[in-house]
Write a protein that holds these residues in place. Structure first.
Motif, PDB file in Angstrom:
ATOM      1  N   LEU A 168       0.833  -1.198   0.000  1.00 56.88           N
ATOM      2  CA  LEU A 168       0.000   0.000   0.000  1.00 56.88           C
ATOM      3  C   LEU A 168       0.872   1.252   0.000  1.00 56.88           C
ATOM      4  O   LEU A 168       1.872   1.328   0.725  1.00 56.88           O
ATOM      5  N   LYS A 169       0.474   2.237  -0.776  1.00 59.92           N
ATOM      6  CA  LYS A 169       1.179   3.507  -0.768  1.00 59.92           C
ATOM      7  C   LYS A 169       0.856   4.277   0.511  1.00 59.92           C
ATOM      8  O   LYS A 169      -0.165   4.040   1.163  1.00 59.92           O
ATOM      9  N   CYS A 170       1.731   5.207   0.849  1.00 58.06           N
ATOM     10  CA  CYS A 170       1.530   5.997   2.070  1.00 58.06           C
ATOM     11  C   CYS A 170       0.233   6.790   2.014  1.00 58.06           C
ATOM     12  O   CYS A 170      -0.493   6.893   3.025  1.00 58.06           O
ATOM     13  N   GLU A 171      -0.085   7.346   0.831  1.00 59.80           N
ATOM     14  CA  GLU A 171      -1.300   8.142   0.712  1.00 59.80           C
ATOM     15  C   GLU A 171      -2.541   7.268   0.908  1.00 59.80           C
ATOM     16  O   GLU A 171      -3.489   7.653   1.608  1.00 59.80           O
ATOM     17  N   THR A 172      -2.522   6.069   0.304  1.00 59.16           N
ATOM     18  CA  THR A 172      -3.664   5.159   0.447  1.00 59.16           C
ATOM     19  C   THR A 172      -3.812   4.699   1.887  1.00 59.16           C
ATOM     20  O   THR A 172      -4.925   4.651   2.431  1.00 59.16           O
ATOM     21  N   LEU A 173      -2.695   4.357   2.524  1.00 57.29           N
ATOM     22  CA  LEU A 173      -2.748   3.928   3.916  1.00 57.29           C
ATOM     23  C   LEU A 173      -3.262   5.043   4.814  1.00 57.29           C
ATOM     24  O   LEU A 173      -4.057   4.802   5.732  1.00 57.29           O
ATOM     25  N   SER A 174      -2.839   6.270   4.559  1.00 64.32           N
ATOM     26  CA  SER A 174      -3.309   7.407   5.351  1.00 64.32           C
ATOM     27  C   SER A 174      -4.813   7.600   5.198  1.00 64.32           C
ATOM     28  O   SER A 174      -5.526   7.841   6.187  1.00 64.32           O
ATOM     29  N   ASP A 175      -5.321   7.471   3.971  1.00 61.04           N
ATOM     30  CA  ASP A 175      -6.768   7.609   3.751  1.00 61.04           C
ATOM     31  C   ASP A 175      -7.545   6.501   4.453  1.00 61.04           C
ATOM     32  O   ASP A 175      -8.602   6.751   5.058  1.00 61.04           O
ATOM     33  N   LEU A 176      -7.047   5.279   4.389  1.00 57.31           N
ATOM     34  CA  LEU A 176      -7.734   4.162   5.040  1.00 57.31           C
ATOM     35  C   LEU A 176      -7.740   4.319   6.556  1.00 57.31           C
ATOM     36  O   LEU A 176      -8.741   4.027   7.221  1.00 57.31           O
ATOM     37  N   LEU A 177      -6.625   4.786   7.109  1.00 54.60           N
ATOM     38  CA  LEU A 177      -6.574   5.019   8.555  1.00 54.60           C
ATOM     39  C   LEU A 177      -7.528   6.134   8.960  1.00 54.60           C
ATOM     40  O   LEU A 177      -8.148   6.071  10.030  1.00 54.60           O
ATOM     41  N   MET A 178      -7.630   7.160   8.125  1.00 53.15           N
ATOM     42  CA  MET A 178      -8.569   8.243   8.417  1.00 53.15           C
ATOM     43  C   MET A 178      -9.998   7.727   8.468  1.00 53.15           C
ATOM     44  O   MET A 178     -10.790   8.091   9.344  1.00 53.15           O
ATOM     45  N   VAL A 179     -10.343   6.827   7.536  1.00 56.85           N
ATOM     46  CA  VAL A 179     -11.688   6.255   7.510  1.00 56.85           C
ATOM     47  C   VAL A 179     -11.930   5.414   8.758  1.00 56.85           C
ATOM     48  O   VAL A 179     -12.986   5.505   9.400  1.00 56.85           O
TER      49      VAL A 179
END
Length: 234
Positions: A168-179
């Protein structure tokens, strides 16, 4: 609550029957003293260091009348402490002291008393004119009181970024964690605003596509008419 239980000699409706009343009263005072001492030791750093400067975000700590110097030194120390974070977020730290003065002047003129005022209301009223100081206030209000939020975030990270999803890319992981961490539960989530936003954006895209198509058609039509005119002239 502890004092109430010990004074009434009952707990959740159950009557307590101590064998030695005098001994119980002596232990009660000792227990309360130890509890108060432990709480003072646990929160002693609140009265010193950077945490003592965060009192400016509590309206209960504000003076009853506007004091021109109130909070100025605290704001300066907060700026110095959080300067790298604020700059990386696009905050103009040089404007914060002046905006702090504006915020104080405006809020003291409001008919709502400070005890009933919230920073959400202040954000709605002053976001356009004082965005930088409000970003600093938001940062202070987001400071966790313990490491529980960090530990919870690490646990969610382990569940989201598993062995099967290690790329997972950092941006995708950050979005998933935000959700996972900041979104409401499925039971409380209302998708209506999201659906309406998606529907409105799709209509705008469709309208824009139709405009482009019509303009392209007009260009093609005019080009065809010009070519016909040229052929007729020949």
């Amino acid at each position: 609550m502890l004092s109430k239980v010990l004074d009434s000699n009952s707990y959740e409706g159950v009557r307590l029957s101590p064998s030695d009343t005098s001994q119980m009263m002596a232990n009660k005072d000792k227990l309360l003293d130890k509890l108060s001492e432990s709480m003072d030791n646990r929160f002693s750093d609140v009265r010193s260091g950077i945490l003592s400067n965060t009192k400016i975000v509590s309206f209960q700590q504000w003076p009853n009348e506007n004091n021109a110097d109130f909070g100025d030194s605290e704001v300066e120390r907060l700026i110095d402490h959080f300067r790298p974070v604020l700059i990386s977020a696009g905050v103009d730290v040089d404007l914060i002291p002046d905006q702090w003065t504006i915020v104080k002047s405006y809020l003291y003129k409001e008919p709502t008393t400070l005890e009933r005022l919230t920073w959400s209301e202040a954000n709605r009223k002053l976001r356009g004119s004082c965005p930088d100081i409000l970003d600093l206030v938001d940062l202070v209000l987001c400071m966790p009181a313990s490491t529980a939020d960090c530990e919870r975030g690490f646990n969610v990270t382990k569940m989201v970024k598993s062995d099967w999803r290690s790329s997972l890319k950092c941006e995708t992981l950050s979005d998933l964690l935000m959700v996972h961490l900041s979104s409401p539960s499925i039971k409380d989530f209302d998708p209506s605003p999201v659906v309406q936003l998606w529907h409105a954006s799709s209509l705008m895209e469709k309208t824009a596509a139709e405009v482009v198509e019509e303009s392209e058609g007009s260009v093609c039509s005019s080009s065809f008419e010009d070519s016909e005119t040229s052929v007729s002239a020949l």
